[in-house]
Structures are given as structure tokens and as C-alpha cells.
Scaffold this motif. Structure first.
Motif, mmCIF file in Angstrom:
data_model
loop_
_atom_site.group_PDB
_atom_site.id
_atom_site.type_symbol
_atom_site.label_atom_id
_atom_site.label_comp_id
_atom_site.label_asym_id
_atom_site.label_seq_id
_atom_site.Cartn_x
_atom_site.Cartn_y
_atom_site.Cartn_z
ATOM 1 N N LYS A 163 0.868 -1.168 -0.156
ATOM 2 C CA LYS A 163 0.023 -0.130 -0.001
ATOM 3 C C LYS A 163 0.816 1.377 -0.096
ATOM 4 C CE LYS A 163 -4.050 1.896 2.392
ATOM 5 N NZ LYS A 163 -5.047 1.970 3.524
ATOM 6 N N VAL A 164 1.801 1.292 0.767
ATOM 7 C CA VAL A 164 2.962 2.298 0.919
ATOM 8 C C VAL A 164 3.773 2.714 -0.325
ATOM 9 C CG1 VAL A 164 4.662 3.342 2.229
ATOM 10 C CG2 VAL A 164 2.977 2.367 3.548
ATOM 11 N N PHE A 165 4.073 1.441 -1.049
ATOM 12 C CA PHE A 165 4.918 1.451 -2.058
ATOM 13 C C PHE A 165 4.002 1.977 -3.144
ATOM 14 C CE2 PHE A 165 6.463 -0.273 -6.113
ATOM 15 C CZ PHE A 165 7.782 0.104 -6.206
ATOM 16 N N ASN A 166 2.837 1.560 -3.563
ATOM 17 C CA ASN A 166 1.872 1.996 -4.665
ATOM 18 C C ASN A 166 1.624 3.219 -4.348
ATOM 19 O OD1 ASN A 166 2.053 -0.773 -5.906
ATOM 20 N ND2 ASN A 166 0.013 -1.385 -4.644
ATOM 21 N N ALA A 167 1.400 3.950 -3.146
ATOM 22 C CA ALA A 167 0.973 5.227 -3.001
ATOM 23 C C ALA A 167 2.445 6.328 -3.329
ATOM 24 C CB ALA A 167 0.816 5.498 -1.324
ATOM 25 N N PHE A 168 3.434 5.726 -2.970
ATOM 26 C CA PHE A 168 4.678 6.410 -3.397
ATOM 27 C C PHE A 168 4.818 6.413 -4.898
ATOM 28 C CE2 PHE A 168 9.442 6.443 -2.194
ATOM 29 C CZ PHE A 168 9.538 7.962 -2.580
ATOM 30 N N LYS A 169 4.571 5.419 -5.712
ATOM 31 C CA LYS A 169 4.785 5.370 -7.258
ATOM 32 C C LYS A 169 3.474 6.406 -7.726
ATOM 33 C CE LYS A 169 5.493 1.744 -9.738
ATOM 34 N NZ LYS A 169 5.341 0.503 -10.494
ATOM 35 N N GLU A 170 2.375 6.317 -7.030
ATOM 36 C CA GLU A 170 1.315 7.392 -7.555
ATOM 37 C C GLU A 170 1.839 8.705 -7.392
ATOM 38 O OE1 GLU A 170 -1.816 8.010 -9.607
ATOM 39 O OE2 GLU A 170 -0.975 6.166 -9.438
ATOM 40 N N GLU A 171 2.082 9.109 -6.479
ATOM 41 C CA GLU A 171 2.751 10.310 -5.899
ATOM 42 C C GLU A 171 3.730 10.858 -6.965
ATOM 43 O OE1 GLU A 171 1.626 13.023 -3.797
ATOM 44 O OE2 GLU A 171 -0.251 11.587 -3.638
ATOM 45 N N LEU A 172 4.643 10.081 -7.252
ATOM 46 C CA LEU A 172 5.808 10.244 -8.317
ATOM 47 C C LEU A 172 5.323 10.743 -9.549
ATOM 48 C CD1 LEU A 172 8.616 7.871 -6.906
ATOM 49 C CD2 LEU A 172 8.554 10.361 -6.671
ATOM 50 N N ARG A 173 3.951 10.131 -9.802
ATOM 51 C CA ARG A 173 3.442 10.538 -11.299
ATOM 52 C C ARG A 173 3.390 12.027 -11.370
ATOM 53 N NH1 ARG A 173 1.134 6.508 -14.068
ATOM 54 N NH2 ARG A 173 0.903 4.334 -13.086
ATOM 55 N N LYS A 174 3.436 12.814 -10.399
ATOM 56 C CA LYS A 174 3.193 14.307 -10.368
ATOM 57 C C LYS A 174 4.408 15.209 -10.690
ATOM 58 C CE LYS A 174 -0.294 14.358 -6.728
ATOM 59 N NZ LYS A 174 -0.496 14.709 -5.357
#
Length: 531
Positions: free
Chosen positions: A400-411
Motif C-alpha cells: 500500500k505504501v509503495f503503490n502510494a509512493f509510485k502514484e505520488e511520483l507521477r506528479k
């Protein structure tokens, strides 16, 4: 997402902030005495070819010679051959290969578009570069046309490339690369085909183009105007280079505000606000010439209150220069920036949660993810980055934390590469470094600690001074009196808490010590003199 561009323009410094939902997401600083040289084009002279490193030093007229790697060297033997080589490449039977360019590479460098020199050349060009030797391509004293792809950082000179890239609003023009690439952010296949057909129609023979994200939905006329402008610019650069004597500058990049208009001022931006009348008028003229449809969204800030204070940006800058960043929950992250890498440590701090420990830890890590990505962008941290999340036991929490990190990095517009959370709770990642970090731009090394971040304690220095007395006693056997000059804090220790050690040393060496406080001395400095 609500976005604005805020510009604080002074004669000595221009600061530009990109606001997302009211918070500073990115910050750019350009000083009159330290203007960016990325994307500037120079007629340089090779000063030294280094076969062992497969690179060469090139004098471009700056304080430090630039660095040109073998994979950044085009096969053009001389500046005069550009037109000839372009014509030959135009006759080659080349499939464009429909290259995909990641928007992180294409739009990531706000100073230009120079993610491209090797990563953006495409499969065909990378194949061609294999097996080439720098000594076969360049020789000492040779004149070369080069473009700056990276600012000088620390002791390193600027990184150069001879694959010229001229970024426009909708396309990046690469005169020596016979390929067309499309930004990956344009996902609609029909739109991709439409844009590629337009570029093919108006392209220069033998030249290459990268269609940028901003081109999505634009008309053929707009693309043609943008391409023709870049074609004319390249011809002007060639004419200048033919007349210029190396080393010399032949093309100067746009100003910070102009680059922001070109790269940041998209349909997502509500308004661009400038606090300086002269710069507002210059920006208005630039928009009237190139982007007239954006004029209604340009605004002049007329309040007496400083513009960065008005939008809360000054506070965010101060926060971004600190080592510890507090989270709303009471947790915090600690950011340590070194020459080789940046480490980010996540801590629960005052946050104890209301449920079980695993949920408290996961919640803190998730909150930290958003702040970490925000700080990466605002501080412009690059290179190797290690994030030490709080240890989680459950695999689902880690995912959950890793996927959230990847999603935030899309910005993030800079290219990033991220590895999964390790057994130690660490995330290793890299972020493209194209300019100095905010800390390097706004700060210098502490003159007291010399950039170490720590100094010897008064207690440590006091003991070092006593050891120096013992050494000098052997060299000055006839002297029975020594003057010990130390800083005031060290003198206080020697005359009070550590007085018994001073007396013990006097007795054992049969000497008299005179302790003198010198306010001019550094805390680590001391002087022992036989008198």
C-alpha cells in the motif's frame, strides 16, 4: 487541481513558484550573476581527449571546461558538415520507429529539454553509438558545436552534448537525428497518429522531433508555426557558429519567465501573476508574439505586500531548507543531503494513533509519502535517494505504501526510478538531476563548521589542548611556564569543571599553565606557547 505560477522579479534575482492547490510544488531561482546555462549552445574547442574515460574536456569560454562523453558525440566531423550530414541522413531509408518519450524526460528539465542526448536518441542511434571510441571522433584542438545538458554541479564542469535539441512549446527540434518521438503522456492512439502525420508533413529533411505533451489537441497551423520558428532558429545558430571563433556562445537560452511560459503555462494553469511592471510587460509582449491565447490569464500583482508573503511561499521555502519536516499527524521526516546521495528518515514522533501499532505505522508512512514527494520537487533533490520508512510487518501494508509512493511520483516531471521496499524497510530510488538543489542555490557551507554540520565539543578541545602541553614540554625542557590560548567556552571548562586535570598536569610536568580566553578563536582552535 488548481495551479498558478507566481513570479517575484527583482533586478538582481527572479524567483518563480508553481502552486498546486495553494501549496508551492516547484521553485525556480535565477540570479543575474548566476543565470542558468542549460540549453545554451557554444562553439567550443576540445582541450583534452580522455580515452580511459571515453570522454573529452571542451573549452566553451566558461571558468570550467565542459565534459563531453562519447555517447553524446554526434558523428559530424566538423561544424561545417551539419548541412551536408543532414542531407545525407534525409536520403536514408529510416523508419521513424514511433519512439515513445517519457514525459518525465521530455518535460522534466525546465531549463530546456535535455533529457535527450543519449536516452532520447532512440534505439537506432543508441545502436550506432556502441563500439565508438572518443579518440576516433574527437581530437585535441578541434572545434565542436555543443549544447549544455547539465549545469556545473559542485566541482564538476557542465555536461555537454553535440546532439542539439531546440525545445519549443509543442515540439523539440533535433536537427541531426532522423526520428520522430511522441510523449507517452499522449495516450490516445488516434491523437498520436494525427500529431505524427502533421510533424511528418512539416518536418525538415533528415531532422528529428519530439512531440511534447502540450501539443495534444493543437491544430496543424499551431504546430507548423512552432516548427518553422525552430527551423529558422537553427539556421541562425548555424550562421552564427560559422562566423564565431571558439570558444564562444552562439545561442542564449530563454529567461526563466520565458521558459516558464513555454513549459509551465499550460491549460491547467489558472493564472500567471508577476509583481514587477517591467517583467510583466516583457512577458506580455512574449505572449502576444507566441501565445496570444494565454494573455487573459496574465495578471500584474499590485499589492504593497510582498508577493511570496501573500501566497505563503516564503514560509514554505524556509521549511524546505530545514532538516526536519513535521507531518500533520505529529510524525516527521528527516532529510539529509550529501554529495553522493540523499537520505530521508520517517519517524512517528508524537503520533501514537488510536488503533493497533501496524495501522499507526502504515498511516504515518502514507502521510510521509505525500510530503516526501512534495519535498523532492520543491527542493529539487536528485541523484540517489534512500527512504527509510518505519518498519511494517504486513506485506499488504508495504504494498500500500509503495503503490502510494509510485502514484505520488507521477506528479513529478523529473525522471525517477524506484525499487520496491526492501526487508529493512528501505526504498531506493534515483531522480534525474539537471540543476542544483534548492539548498545549493540558496545556501553555502557554514563558515564555522566548514560544511560538516558538527564541530568538536569544548570538552574535546580542552583535552586536546592539555595533550599539546604535554607534547611541547618535551621540546621545551627549560621552560616551566606555558600560555594556553583557547576559545571562551573551552577556557571556562579548563578553569572550572576540568580545573583538577589542569592542576594534575602542572604537578606531573612541573610547569605552570596560564589559561587565556581568546574570543577571536574558533571553538576548535587553540594555541600553546612556551613563555
Amino acid at each position: 487541481m488548481s495551479s498558478k505560477i507566481i513570479v517575484n522579479a527583482e533586478p538582481y534575482e527572479t524567483r518563480l513558484a508553481l502552486l498546486e492547490n495553494g501549496a508551492a510544488a516547484e521553485l525556480y531561482v535565477e540570479r543575474e550573476s548566476e543565470k542558468s546555462i542549460v540549453s545554451n549552445i557554444y562553439k567550443g574547442r576540445v582541450t583534452k581527449v580522455l580515452p580511459g574515460m571515453q570522454a573529452s574536456f571542451v573549452d566553451i569560454g566558461l571558468e570550467k571546461a565542459g565534459f563531453l562523453y562519447v555517447n553524446d558525440v554526434d558523428t559530424i566531423e566538423s561544424i561545417e558538415n551539419y548541412r551536408k550530414i543532414a542531407a545525407e541522413r534525409a536520403e536514408e531509408d529510416v523508419d521513424d520507429e514511433d519512439l515513445d518519450f517519457d514525459s518525465n524526460g521530455e518535460d522534466g528539465d525546465r531549463n530546456g529539454a535535455h533529457e535527450f542526448p543519449t536516452a532520447g536518441l532512440g534505439r537506432r542511434n543508441r545502436r550506432a553509438s556502441k563500439g565508438r571510441l572518443i579518440e576516433d571522433l574527437l581530437r585535441d584542438g578541434q572545434d565542436v558545436l555543443v549544447q549544455v545538458s547539465k549545469e556545473p554541479i559542485g566541482t564538476k564542469g557542465s555536461r555537454l552534448t553535440s546532439y542539439i535539441a531546440l525545445p519549443g512549446r509543442y515540439v523539440v527540434y533535433m536537427p541531426t537525428i532522423n526520428q520522430i518521438g511522441i510523449s507517452r503522456r499522449i495516450s490516445d492512439e488516434e491523437e498520436r497518429r494525427r500529431l505524427k502525420n502533421i510533424v511528418r508533413k512539416f518536418r525538415q529533411p533528415g531532422a528529428g522531433y519530439i512531440v511534447r505533451t502540450a501539443s495534444e489537441g493543437t491544430s496543424a497551423e499551431e504546430l507548423e508555426v512552432n516548427m518553422n520558428f525552430l527551423h529558422a532558429l537553427w539556421e541562425d545558430i548555424l550562421r552564427r557558429s560559422e562566423k564565431a571563433q571558439a570558444p564562444s556562445q552562439v545561442h542564449l537560452n530563454l529567461t526563466l519567465i520565458q521558459r516558464a511560459v513555454r513549459d509551465l503555462f499550460t491549460s491547467d494553469i489558472e493564472e500567471m501573476v508577476i509583481d514587477n511592471e517591467a517583467e510583466h510587460q516583457k512577458c506580455r509582449s512574449f505572449l502576444e508574439t507566441f501565445y496570444p491565447h494565454l494573455l487573459p490569464r496574465l495578471r500584474r500583482f499590485t499589492s504593497d505586500e510582498p508577493i511570496f508573503d501573500h501566497y505563503g511561499i516564503e514560509l514554505e521555502i524556509e521549511r524546505a531548507l530545514g532538516q526536519r519536516i513535521w507531518l500533520k499527524s505529529g510524525g516527521y521526516i528527516v532529510i539529509d543531503q550529501t554529495e553522493a546521495l540523499t537520505t530521508i528518515d520517517v519517524n512517528t514522533g508524537r503520533f501514537v494513533g488510536k488503533r493497533n501499532p501496524e495501522e499507526t505505522i502504515a498511516q504515518t508512512n502514507l502521510e510521509a509519502v505525500r510530503e516526501i514527494v512534495s519535498q523532492l520537487r520543491l527542493r529539487n533533490l536528485g541523484g540517489i535517494i534512500i527512504v527509510d520508512f518505519i518498519d511494517m510487518e504486513r506485506d499488504e501494508s508495504k504494498a500500500k505504501v509503495f503503490n502510494a509512493f509510485k502514484e505520488e511520483l507521477r506528479k513529478d516531471r523529473s525522471r525517477t526510478n524506484i525499487l520496491k521496499i526492501s526487508e529493512l524497510g528501505l526504498v531506493e530510488m534515483t531522480r534525474k538531476r539537471v540543476r542544483n538543489s534548492l539548498q545549493r542555490v540558496l545556501c553555502g557551507d557554514c563558515p564555522y563548521c566548514e560544511g560538516r554540520g558538527a564541530i568538536k565539543s569544548p570538552l574535546t578541545v580542552s583535552f586536546e589542548a592539555l595533550r599539546e602541553v604535554r607534547r611541547l614540554r618535551r621540546l621545551h625542557e627549560l621552560s616551566d611556564k606555558f600560555l594556553v590560548n583557547v576559545s571562551p567556552d573551552v577556557a571556562d571548562l579548563l578553569l572550572e569543571e576540568e580545573r583538577r586535570h589542569v592542576e594534575s598536569l602542572e604537578k606531573s610536568l612541573d610547569v605552570q599553565l596560564v589559561i587565556k580566553a581568546d574570543p577571536e578563536l574558533h571553538q576548535e582552535g587553540f594555541e600553546v606557547i612556551a613563555i
